[in-house]
Scaffold this active site. Structure first.
Site, PDB file in Angstrom:
ATOM      1  N   GLU A 186      36.577  -5.190 -18.554  1.00 41.28           N
ATOM      2  CA  GLU A 186      35.886  -5.471 -17.490  1.00 41.28           C
ATOM      3  C   GLU A 186      35.589  -4.445 -16.549  1.00 41.28           C
ATOM      4  OE1 GLU A 186      40.234  -7.813 -17.335  1.00 41.28           O
ATOM      5  OE2 GLU A 186      40.162  -6.706 -16.118  1.00 41.28           O
ATOM      6  N   VAL A 187      34.677  -5.292 -15.749  1.00 41.80           N
ATOM      7  CA  VAL A 187      33.893  -4.403 -14.490  1.00 41.80           C
ATOM      8  C   VAL A 187      34.891  -5.585 -13.239  1.00 41.80           C
ATOM      9  CG1 VAL A 187      31.384  -4.002 -13.673  1.00 41.80           C
ATOM     10  CG2 VAL A 187      31.970  -4.239 -15.779  1.00 41.80           C
ATOM     11  N   GLY A 189      31.928  -5.838 -19.065  1.00 47.18           N
ATOM     12  CA  GLY A 189      30.725  -4.665 -19.534  1.00 47.18           C
ATOM     13  C   GLY A 189      31.348  -4.883 -21.524  1.00 47.18           C
ATOM     14  N   ASP A 212      16.287   0.938 -21.685  1.00 44.42           N
ATOM     15  CA  ASP A 212      16.489   0.083 -21.578  1.00 44.42           C
ATOM     16  C   ASP A 212      16.945  -0.672 -20.174  1.00 44.42           C
ATOM     17  OD1 ASP A 212      17.737  -2.377 -22.800  1.00 44.42           O
ATOM     18  OD2 ASP A 212      19.858  -2.008 -22.340  1.00 44.42           O
TER      19      ASP A 212
HETATM   20  O1  ACK Z   1      25.209  -9.646 -13.230  1.00 47.71           O
HETATM   21  P1  ACK Z   1      26.452  -9.382 -12.263  1.00 47.71           P
HETATM   22  O2  ACK Z   1      27.070 -10.369 -10.896  1.00 47.71           O
HETATM   23  O3  ACK Z   1      26.519  -7.839 -12.148  1.00 47.71           O
HETATM   24  O4  ACK Z   1      27.461  -9.121 -13.655  1.00 47.71           O
HETATM   25  C1  ACK Z   1      27.581  -8.224 -14.621  1.00 47.71           C
HETATM   26  C2  ACK Z   1      28.965  -7.090 -14.650  1.00 47.71           C
HETATM   27  O5  ACK Z   1      29.507  -7.026 -13.619  1.00 47.71           O
HETATM   28  C3  ACK Z   1      28.614  -7.063 -16.361  1.00 47.71           C
HETATM   29  O6  ACK Z   1      27.874  -5.910 -15.335  1.00 47.71           O
HETATM   30  C4  ACK Z   1      28.181  -6.467 -11.924  1.00 47.71           C
HETATM   31  N1  ACK Z   1      28.541  -4.784 -12.089  1.00 47.71           N
HETATM   32  C5  ACK Z   1      28.104  -3.861 -12.904  1.00 47.71           C
HETATM   33  N2  ACK Z   1      27.955  -2.723 -11.718  1.00 47.71           N
HETATM   34  C6  ACK Z   1      28.319  -3.000 -10.647  1.00 47.71           C
HETATM   35  C7  ACK Z   1      28.027  -2.543  -9.720  1.00 47.71           C
HETATM   36  N3  ACK Z   1      28.115  -1.475  -9.249  1.00 47.71           N
HETATM   37  N4  ACK Z   1      27.564  -3.247  -8.204  1.00 47.71           N
HETATM   38  C8  ACK Z   1      28.313  -4.346  -8.554  1.00 47.71           C
HETATM   39  N5  ACK Z   1      28.082  -5.329  -9.495  1.00 47.71           N
HETATM   40  C9  ACK Z   1      27.824  -5.123 -11.380  1.00 47.71           C
HETATM   41  C10 ACK Z   1      27.337  -6.780 -12.834  1.00 47.71           C
END
Ligand code: ACK
Length: 977
Positions: A620-621, A616, A732
């Site tokens: 990291e996420v 993000g 957004d």
């Molecule tokens: O497209 P993605 O797999 O879904 O990659 C992005 C990444 O983190 C960076 O934002 C994933 N992501 C964000 N929040 C969540 C959530 N609550 N559950 C699962 N994936 C998430 C997002």
């Protein structure tokens, strides 16, 4: 009568002397005697005034026949007596307060027959300080009175036989501080007295040892309340622990000691002194309680040892304490096994048989090339490490292929160095490495970049590890990540890549193959293709193309009028009730107050991070599990704030949680809590298994029913209705900001304020506003003057609808932002995606009304979608008519040559599809423009002698494909509202 009286009196004294002299003359230890008349040999010869008829010195014998001196006076019959008796000069010897003990007898006046009022029963004690013994006479005026002394006991009868006389003892103290010595004087004023003895002394606190410190004999202070502070000195073989001090009281008693000393190493306290430890014992530190027996395998041969020496063959490491047993180095490791895998080797061994009595045994491995006997370079990797290993297994990788290596495993412990032992503690093995795959290609360069192609070249891997048989190039559009990629193979170190989209960033990786197989792919290298020379909208529009566009618009108008069903306008009803209003966390002066009002603080120990799922803006996420006590464990997503953040970043990061924490709806991502009390800061949300909606749809292109797609859209609309009810404007809304769970439930995510648009890769700066805006998703009024409202969110929702129905297609394809803004201003809107139910496209168009008041509300959109789901029949009518439209365009192009002008010449196109050979044939038959090729049929190809089936297919299908892709560009401008 007087002579008789004296006789009686003398007898009395004699008796009395017998009584008194039977006492011993041992003084208390804290008293120093300056004068004791009983111990003075010979006469006292004190000064008396008057010298005759007053005090008289009388010698008497005690019971041991030792003569003692007394003074007597008994002028009880004569009035006005003033008889003085003065001692010799007494040096005070440092004393400041002296005590005068007088033992005397005194005759009871009543018992004396015939005495009148002249008889007294007291005498007075005086003193005079003086530096020297010079006065032979008594100068009464010099004397200061100490006290009037009376008897406790007196006698009344001269009846000696049946009465035991008692001696009076009176003690008085006098402060003598001004001169070297002093005199004492006794004044009689008419009493019958015998001074049996006079003792003068002072008091000391006697020498003592406390807490191993010696305190000297100390003279008490001048006043009864004074305390003399005395510093002690440590006894032999001891050292100061804390300054030893004690106070001497006026009564000659020591008060509680402070501080003290400790016996030196090798000595222990015994009876207030420090005694050496005996043989076989030691004391290492002065603070140790006493001497201890030498630890195992050690000894002490003399008294007073502070450490015991190790027995022969045993050692002590520098860091070992003296209390630890002496130990030995370990024996060699055992049973060394090596398993070679290409250019890595696994070494395993058993621990040494003998550990030498220590627990700090480690294995230290050295490695060398057996021929050159050189230590390995730093490029060789050791896992878990090269030295100080606590395990009995190590993996060595990144070795050179086909090379001999010798590994030496040393077992070491804390005394290995002290013992000087070496090879006896090691075991070695020699191995030869095998073939290995090549290392990655270090870098890639791009040249000759055009709109549809580029040439790549790269260097050979640093370590080919064999003959390179082939290179493999993998590439994909950056936006698509690795969801779909293409592969090319080549023998050389270069490749020409064609068929690329214009103005698109591609990611390239190259890897090499040898007999050992493929090596690792190189790191990603990004290159962008060139832009389209003829943009469809905006400045630089090619006039011919404009003509085509205008004609296309006209035709489309006609066709849409003929083919499309004119959709009804929806009658929308407003039924919302606003309950709760969202609170902007930025209105809080203290962001932490907002966060703790709206988000729960989570104990970091209840979070188990499992893997990284993305990056993000702030860090990291990750995904992981959250187990809050008393609740069941759930899967969560964890966003963290990377280290080194600024205050603003912290505030922006937490603002998302403060916003999210105010929402509670099945289509809004749920906030579980935050971690703010330790670092890194984290935002914990529910976990959405299928990630973001745009990527999810691209991955499952064409796999859902229309009802499923509408179901997703309904969820998003429901979440957005909730947000708009709370007066929250998202700003957004886009498919990339919608998350999908395993049940295909879509939830709105990515909240925040200033952050949102900075964070979004789609957001761009426009010339008119200072902030970044995701142009393709944003309503014109928001782009133009930042009028962000629920109505502008509705516009974005229309774009999301289009993204969903087109399975993640990029809105407005590869048009640039300026062209998009211009096209929208001119009234053009995105066409219906393939197979899009007309009613859905109409809803999109409603969302894209120029006047924001004309756009539906989310509540109306929700009602509409619910109706569609209840009546799936309404969804059946799709834009399949597009096909007819395409045919019509082709017809127009064929029928009206010159109206449709391809940007490519026939020659260029034939070159691009590898059929250059038919250039002359086609030109001779009059096929000079691409659109003229649309007329090609199989019969025509027969006539022209083009018979190869694949060539025929390419000529017929590819020309259609090319025209179709050009039409897509045209269509951007062809849906006037
Ligand atoms: O497209 P993605 O797999 O879904 O990659 C992005 C990444 O983190 C960076 O934002 C994933 N992501 C964000 N929040 C969540 C959530 N609550 N559950 C699962 N994936 C998430 C997002």
């Amino acid at each position: 009568m007087a002579a008789n009286f004296w006789r009686i009196f003398s007898i009395f004294i004699w008796i009395l002397t017998l009584v008194s002299s039977s006492r011993t003359r041992i003084y208390p230890p804290n008293e120093v005697t300056l004068l004791d008349t009983r111990t003075v040999p010979g006469e006292l010869k004190w000064a008396a005034s008057p010298s005759e008829g007053g005090w008289e010195e009388v010698s008497i014998m005690d019971e041991k026949n030792i003569p003692i001196r007394t003074y007597q006076v008994c002028n009880v019959l004569a009035p006005n007596q003033n008889n003085w008796l003065r001692t010799d000069w007494i040096p005070r010897s440092g004393a400041q307060r002296v005590y005068v003990e007088v033992k005397f007898t005194l005759r009871d006046c009543n018992s004396l027959p015939g005495v009148t009022g002249t008889c007294k029963e007291t005498f007075n004690l005086y003193y005079h300080e003086s530096n020297e013994d010079r006065d032979s006479y008594i100068k009464e005026s010099n004397f200061i009175k100490v006290d009037t002394v009376a008897a406790d006991e007196s006698f009344t009868q001269v009846d000696v036989g049946d009465r035991i006389m008692k001696l009076n003892t009176e003690v008085r103290d006098v402060k003598v501080t001004t001169r070297k010595g002093f005199y004492l004087a006794f004044q009689d004023v008419g009493a019958c007295i015998a001074l049996v003895s006079v003792r003068v002394f002072y008091k000391t606190c006697p020498l003592t040892i406390r807490n191993l410190a010696t305190f000297p004999d100390t003279i008490t202070g001048a006043d009864m309340s004074s305390l003399v502070e005395v510093r002690g000195s440590c006894v032999n073989q001891s050292e100061e622990r804390e300054e030893p001090k004690m106070y001497c009281g006026a009564d000659g008693e020591w008060l509680v000691p402070i501080g003290g000393c400790l016996c030196n190493p090798g000595y222990e306290e015994k009876g207030g002194a420090c005694k050496a430890c005996s043989v076989g014992f030691y004391k290492a530190r002065s603070s140790d309680a006493g001497c201890f027996k030498c630890p195992p395998h050690s000894h002490s041969l003399r008294d007073g040892a502070s450490v015991c020496d190790c027995n022969s063959g045993f050692f002590r490491a520098d860091s070992d304490p003296p209390s630890m047993a002496c130990t030995q180095p370990p024996s060699a490791p055992q049973q060394l096994i090596s398993v070679v895998n290409e250019t890595s080797v696994v070494l395993e061994w058993a621990p040494p048989r003998r550990l030498g009595g220590r627990s700090d045994t480690s294995r230290e491995r050295c490695i060398s090339d057996s021929q050159l006997c050189l230590p390995c370079g730093s490029d060789v990797l050791f896992s878990p490490g090269q030295t100080d290993l606590k395990t009995t297994r190590v993996v060595v990788s990144e070795l050179r292929a086909h090379t001999h290596y010798t590994f030496i495993i040393h077992a070491r412990n804390g005394v290995s160095q002290a013992s000087g032992a070496g090879a006896s503690q090691s075991v070695s093995v020699t191995i030869t490495t095998n073939q290995a795959a090549p290392s990655p290609v270090p870098s890639i360069q791009a040249t000759d970049v055009t709109r549809h192609s580029l040439s790549l070249s790269w260097q050979q891997p640093d370590r080919p590890n064999g003959v390179i048989l082939e290179y493999e190039v993998k590439f994909y559009e950056k936006d698509q990540r690795e969801r779909s990629y293409r592969i090319m193979r080549t023998f050389s170190r270069s490749a020409h890549v064609t068929g690329l989209n214009p103005l698109t960033v591609y990611v390239f990786h190259v890897r090499a193959r040898t007999a050992a197989g493929y090596g690792e792919f190189s790191a990603p290298f990004e290159f962008s293709t060139n832009s389209d020379p003829f943009p469809l909208i905006g400045e630089g529009v090619n006039s011919a193309f404009m003509l085509l566009s205008v004609s296309g618009v006209g035709i489309l108008l006609l066709i849409s009028a003929a083919i499309f069903i004119i959709s009804r306008r929806y009658t929308y009803t407003q039924t919302e009730t606003r309950v709760k209003i969202y609170v902007d966390p930025f209105t809080y002066e203290d962001p932490d107050q907002a966060i703790h009002e709206f988000a729960k603080e989570i104990d970091v120990n209840s979070i188990h991070i499992e893997r990284v799922i993305g990056m993000g803006e702030f860090g990291e996420v990750c995904s992981g599990r959250l187990h809050v006590q008393g609740k069941r464990e759930i899967y969560v997503a964890i966003k963290s704030l990377k280290a080194g953040y600024s205050d603003k970043q912290r505030r922006d990061f937490l603002s998302e949680a403060s916003i999210m924490g105010q929402f509670d709806h099945p289509n809004i991502i749920r906030l579980e809590g935050v971690v703010t009390r330790c670092k890194p800061l984290m935002i914990i949300t529910e976990y959405m298994e299928n990630g973001s909606l745009d990527a999810f749809l691209r991955k499952h292109d064409g796999q859902f029913t229309v009802i499923q797609l509408v179901g997703m859209l309904r969820g998003i609309a429901s979440g957005m209705k909730y947000l708009s009810d709370m007066s929250y404007v998202h700003r957004d809304l886009a498919a990339r900001n919608i998350l999908v769970n395993s049940n295909l439930v879509c939830k709105v995510s990515d909240f925040g304020l200033s952050r949102v648009l900075e964070d979004d890769p789609e957001a761009a700066y426009t010339t008119r506003v200072r902030r970044k805006i995701p142009i393709r998703w944003t309503a014109p009024e928001a782009i133009a003057y930042r009028k962000f409202t629920t109505a502008s969110d509705v516009w974005s929702y229309g774009i999301v609808m289009w993204e969903v129905v087109s399975y993640g297609e990029r809105p407005y394809w590869d048009m640039n932002n300026q062209d998009v803004i211009k096209a929208i201003e001119e009234g053009y809107r995105l066409p219906a995606p393939m197979d899009c139910p007309v009613v859905l496209h109409q809803l999109m168009l409603d969302c894209w009304e120029r006047e924001r008041a004309e756009r539906p509300t989310f509540s109306q959109i929700l009602n509409m979608l619910d109706k569609l789901i209840r009546n799936p029949g309404t969804l059946r009518r799709t834009g399949g008519e597009r096909y007819i439209l395409w045919i019509l365009i082709c017809l127009v192009c064929v029928v009206v040559p010159g109206v449709c002008v391809s940007e490519w010449s026939v020659c260029e196109w034939l070159q691009s599809v590898g059929l250059e050979r038919y250039r002359d044939t086609l030109a001779a038959a009059g096929y000079t423009s691409l659109e003229s090729l649309l007329a090609l049929t199989h019969q025509e190809l027969d006539r022209l002698g083009i018979i190869t089936p694949t060539h025929r297919d390419i000529l017929i299908a590819s020309v259609q494909q090319e025209m179709l892709s050009q039409m897509q560009h045209m269509q951007h401008t062809m849906v006037p509202v």
